[in-house]
Design an enzyme around this catalytic site. Structure first.
Site, mmCIF file in Angstrom:
data_model
loop_
_atom_site.group_PDB
_atom_site.id
_atom_site.type_symbol
_atom_site.label_atom_id
_atom_site.label_comp_id
_atom_site.label_asym_id
_atom_site.label_seq_id
_atom_site.Cartn_x
_atom_site.Cartn_y
_atom_site.Cartn_z
ATOM 1 N N ASP A 199 0.866 -1.181 0.000
ATOM 2 C CA ASP A 199 0.000 0.000 0.000
ATOM 3 C C ASP A 199 0.901 1.229 0.000
ATOM 4 O O ASP A 199 2.125 1.121 0.003
ATOM 5 C CB ASP A 199 -0.954 0.011 1.200
ATOM 6 C CG ASP A 199 -2.296 0.672 0.861
ATOM 7 O OD1 ASP A 199 -2.288 1.777 0.264
ATOM 8 O OD2 ASP A 199 -3.355 0.106 1.187
ATOM 9 N N PHE A 227 -0.128 0.774 -6.447
ATOM 10 C CA PHE A 227 -0.553 -0.350 -7.283
ATOM 11 C C PHE A 227 -0.826 0.071 -8.722
ATOM 12 O O PHE A 227 -1.104 -0.763 -9.570
ATOM 13 C CB PHE A 227 -1.744 -1.095 -6.690
ATOM 14 C CG PHE A 227 -2.891 -0.251 -6.204
ATOM 15 C CD1 PHE A 227 -3.497 0.696 -6.999
ATOM 16 C CD2 PHE A 227 -3.388 -0.427 -4.916
ATOM 17 C CE1 PHE A 227 -4.569 1.453 -6.555
ATOM 18 C CE2 PHE A 227 -4.456 0.325 -4.442
ATOM 19 C CZ PHE A 227 -5.043 1.269 -5.273
ATOM 20 N N HIS A 245 -13.568 -1.147 -6.243
ATOM 21 C CA HIS A 245 -14.786 -0.321 -6.242
ATOM 22 C C HIS A 245 -14.492 1.167 -6.066
ATOM 23 O O HIS A 245 -15.360 1.999 -6.313
ATOM 24 C CB HIS A 245 -15.788 -0.817 -5.186
ATOM 25 C CG HIS A 245 -15.465 -0.423 -3.779
ATOM 26 N ND1 HIS A 245 -16.433 -0.397 -2.793
ATOM 27 C CD2 HIS A 245 -14.307 -0.063 -3.160
ATOM 28 C CE1 HIS A 245 -15.879 -0.028 -1.646
ATOM 29 N NE2 HIS A 245 -14.602 0.178 -1.848
#
Length: 334
Positions: A199, A227, A245
């Site tokens: 992350d 990412f 999402h």
């Protein structure tokens, strides 16, 4: 009891009042102060440096919706619902209440009309930047958001582990895995597994303590990065919980393509996401979809829409495993 449509609609219209009341209860840590037993409103006012009468009015209102229970002499107790506001709850939601009730989040929802009329992201239009940049520039909001994501992972992790068999894997990369709570739960359930957490650097800065606390740090690497640019190679499973999402289709495909480049032909992609239900069902997912429109700019999707995303990024959807309010959506390279 016969339903009164006008009353039911009015309750929905006034729902913002409950949201803000719960946020204040969490900020004041009322559930923590009540964890040892009942206290009077005056005691709680002294502990929280609040106005006694105003705090009593907050407590009695929240008692009517089940967050607290009012007893004699203006004393209050925790309920199972209110227990979820404790900072040490096994199923905590306090940080999410604070995020949802925060001015920056609240104001974006106030521009929902703009999003509906234009299709544009309300937060970007209102602030001139996306929500990720905003939180990076306002770390006090970013810290609360990261904590909320960690808290939300707690309840979901058990459902995912029950729904999906990870035992055939040897190495899992959790892409966009926050501070590692989901990955830690999987590693605890499968002692043979190794993990890698990816992350943003400022996010994973808090991961080491969580992984150490759960006794899996020796089996888990931590990588700071985007990412959109890279994903660690060589694992046999790539996991993303509630990541795709957050993004529109083009950005989602870009993320998935980065994952695809890192994966071998036998590896699996595992998305933990909600699925849009048939008409008139599952309001939580469809209102979450509106939240995606207003704040991060993404969307919730149907199974078919996930299948189409996979097709554009080099994957094929294989199976879907219901896991509480989410699903484990499995795909393989093609």
């Amino acid at each position: 009891m016969t339903s009164d449509p006008r009353h039911d609609l009015l309750r929905l219209i006034n729902g913002f009042q409950v949201t803000q009341a719960i946020r204040v209860a969490s900020v004041l840590r009322l559930a923590d102060y009540l964890s040892g037993g009942t206290r009077s409103a005056d005691e709680l006012a002294s502990l929280t440096k609040s106005h006694p009468d105003a705090l009593y009015r907050l407590l009695r209102a929240l008692a009517t919706v089940g967050v607290f229970r009012e007893e004699e002499s203006r004393r209050f107790a925790l309920t199972p619902m209110g227990d979820c506001l404790r900072t040490d709850s096994a199923t905590p939601l306090g940080a999410w209440a604070e995020v949802v009730g925060s001015p920056y989040f609240w104001q974006a929802w106030g521009h929902l009309l703009h999003s509906v009329q234009t299709g544009e992201n309300a937060f970007q239009n209102l602030n001139g930047k996306d929500v990720w940049q905003f939180r990076a520039e306002h770390p006090e909001y970013g810290v609360t958001f990261d904590l909320a994501m960690t808290q939300l992972s707690r309840g979901g992790a058990e459902a995912v582990i029950r729904a999906y068999d990870f035992s055939s894997f040897r190495h899992i990369v959790d892409v966009g895995g926050g501070q590692g709570l989901m990955l830690a739960a999987i590693l605890l359930a499968h002692p043979h597994l190794r993990g890698t957490l990816l992350d943003q650097p400022d996010v994973v800065a808090g991961a080491k303590a969580i992984l150490m606390e759960r006794g899996v740090i020796e089996r888990c690497g931590i990588v700071g990065g985007s990412f959109f640019e890279m994903v660690p190679e060589g694992a046999d499973a790539y996991l993303m919980r509630a990541v795709i999402h957050d993004w529109d289709d083009d950005e989602a495909v870009a993320i998935l393509k980065v994952c695809r480049r890192a994966m071998g032909e036998a590896a699996k992609l595992l998305l933990i996401e909600r699925l849009i239900a048939p008409p008139n069902e599952m309001p939580a997912t469809k209102f979450s979809d509106l939240n995606m429109l207003v704040s991060p700019g993404g969307r919730e999707r149907t199974r078919q829409e996930f299948s189409e995303l996979f097709g554009k990024s080099g994957f094929e959807l294989t199976r879907v495993f219901p896991a509480g309010i989410h699903n484990v959506i499995e795909a393989r390279p093609r």
